[in-house]
Design a protein around this motif. Structure first.
Motif, PDB file in Angstrom:
ATOM      1  N   UNK A  93       0.833  -1.198   0.000  1.00 41.05           N
ATOM      2  CA  UNK A  93       0.000   0.000   0.000  1.00 41.05           C
ATOM      3  C   UNK A  93       0.866   1.246   0.000  1.00 41.05           C
ATOM      4  N   UNK A  94       0.353   2.297  -0.608  1.00 46.62           N
ATOM      5  CA  UNK A  94       1.020   3.597  -0.646  1.00 46.62           C
ATOM      6  C   UNK A  94       0.271   4.532   0.290  1.00 46.62           C
ATOM      7  N   UNK A  95       1.027   5.344   1.031  1.00 42.62           N
ATOM      8  CA  UNK A  95       0.425   6.280   1.978  1.00 42.62           C
ATOM      9  C   UNK A  95       1.034   7.663   1.776  1.00 42.62           C
ATOM     10  N   UNK A  96       0.167   8.631   1.489  1.00 39.91           N
ATOM     11  CA  UNK A  96       0.616  10.003   1.254  1.00 39.91           C
ATOM     12  C   UNK A  96      -0.236  10.934   2.114  1.00 39.91           C
ATOM     13  N   UNK A  97       0.107  11.026   3.388  1.00 40.55           N
ATOM     14  CA  UNK A  97      -0.700  11.808   4.322  1.00 40.55           C
ATOM     15  C   UNK A  97      -0.699  13.298   3.997  1.00 40.55           C
ATOM     16  N   UNK A  98       0.450  13.816   3.593  1.00 39.18           N
ATOM     17  CA  UNK A  98       0.531  15.254   3.300  1.00 39.18           C
ATOM     18  C   UNK A  98      -0.370  15.617   2.117  1.00 39.18           C
ATOM     19  N   UNK A  99      -0.326  14.803   1.069  1.00 40.45           N
ATOM     20  CA  UNK A  99      -1.182  15.054  -0.085  1.00 40.45           C
ATOM     21  C   UNK A  99      -2.651  14.899   0.250  1.00 40.45           C
ATOM     22  N   UNK A 100      -2.948  13.891   1.063  1.00 39.35           N
ATOM     23  CA  UNK A 100      -4.336  13.646   1.486  1.00 39.35           C
ATOM     24  C   UNK A 100      -4.867  14.837   2.278  1.00 39.35           C
ATOM     25  N   UNK A 101      -4.088  15.317   3.240  1.00 36.97           N
ATOM     26  CA  UNK A 101      -4.528  16.450   4.070  1.00 36.97           C
ATOM     27  C   UNK A 101      -4.732  17.699   3.216  1.00 36.97           C
ATOM     28  N   UNK A 102      -3.840  17.931   2.270  1.00 37.86           N
ATOM     29  CA  UNK A 102      -3.958  19.126   1.431  1.00 37.86           C
ATOM     30  C   UNK A 102      -5.233  19.083   0.588  1.00 37.86           C
ATOM     31  N   UNK A 103      -5.514  17.915   0.000  1.00 41.00           N
ATOM     32  CA  UNK A 103      -6.716  17.806  -0.825  1.00 41.00           C
ATOM     33  C   UNK A 103      -7.982  17.916   0.021  1.00 41.00           C
ATOM     34  N   UNK A 104      -8.020  17.201   1.152  1.00 41.53           N
ATOM     35  CA  UNK A 104      -9.210  17.247   2.005  1.00 41.53           C
ATOM     36  C   UNK A 104      -9.442  18.664   2.522  1.00 41.53           C
TER      37      UNK A 104
END
Length: 200
Positions: A93-104
Motif C-alpha cells: 500500500x502507498x500512503x501520502x498523508x501530506x497530499x491527502x490532508x492538502x486535498x481534504x
C-alpha cells in the motif's frame, strides 16, 4: 496518489486512490463548486452544494495500516468515500498523508462555501461508536480475567499468552475507539487526528 495546488497556472486540487487491491484507480478533482470523480469507466460530476454531511473516520485496512477516510453524504442519499491509503499490489500500500490532508482541506473549504448548512462531523455515528466501545471494553475485560485466572492457577505460559493478546488488542482497538468518538465540527474544519499530514 498526488495533490496539486490551485493557482493561475496549475490544475485544480486532485487526489488519486486505488481503494482495493484489485480494481481501478479513482481520481477526485476539485473544479470550482464541483467534485469530479473519474473511475476510468465513467466520470461523475457532483455539485458541492449537494453535500449535506462530511464525516472523518479512522478506518485501518489491516493490522498495520493507519487508514483514515473522508465520507461525503449527498442530498440524494449517495455517499462518496475516499482515504489516505492506496493499494499498489495485493500486498503493498502507498500512503501520502501530506497530499491527502492538502486535498481534504481544499475540498472541505469549498464544500463549506458551497453549502453553508453542511454538517461536519468526526468519528462514527453515536450508536455504532457505543457498540464498538462496549464490545472493545468487554473483550479487554475478558482477556484480563483469563490472564488473572491463569496466574492464580500457576499457568504462567498461558498467562503470558493472555498478556500478549491483551496488549495486541489494546494497541489495535483503542485507537478505533478513541479516534472515532463522535463529535461535531465547525463547517470546513478538518481534524488533524483524523486527517493526518498537515504541513508545519
Amino acid at each position: 496518489m498526488n495533490i496539486t495546488a490551485e493557482d493561475d497556472d496549475t490544475p485544480a486540487p486532485s487526489w488519486r486512490q486505488r481503494a482495493r487491491p484489485v480494481g481501478f484507480e479513482i481520481t477526485y478533482r476539485l473544479e470550482g463548486d464541483t467534485l469530479v470523480v473519474d473511475s476510468t469507466r465513467k466520470v461523475d460530476r457532483v455539485r458541492l452544494s449537494a453535500v449535506e454531511q462530511v464525516r472523518f473516520v479512522y478506518a485501518p485496512s489491516n493490522l498495520s495500516s493507519k487508514g483514515f477516510k473522508t465520507q461525503l453524504r449527498l442530498s440524494d442519499g449517495r455517499t462518496i468515500t475516499f482515504g489516505n491509503l492506496s493499494w499498489r499490489s495485493l500486498t503493498d500500500m502507498d500512503r501520502d498523508d501530506a497530499g491527502y490532508h492538502a486535498f481534504v482541506g481544499a475540498l472541505a473549504a469549498a464544500i463549506a462555501r458551497a453549502n453553508p448548512r453542511v454538517r461536519f462531523v468526526a468519528g462514527k455515528p453515536p450508536l455504532l461508536w457505543g457498540a464498538l466501545a462496549t464490545v472493545s471494553t468487554l473483550s479487554l475485560l475478558m482477556l484480563a480475567f483469563f490472564t488473572g485466572r491463569a496466574l492464580l492457577q500457576g499457568a504462567y505460559s498461558t498467562a503470558l499468552l493472555g498478556l500478549l493478546l491483551a496488549a495486541a488488542s489494546y494497541w489495535q482497538v483503542m485507537p478505533m475507539v478513541t479516534l472515532n468518538k463522535p463529535r461535531q465540527l465547525a463547517p470546513g474544519e478538518v481534524p488533524d487526528d483524523l486527517v493526518p499530514g498537515r504541513r508545519a
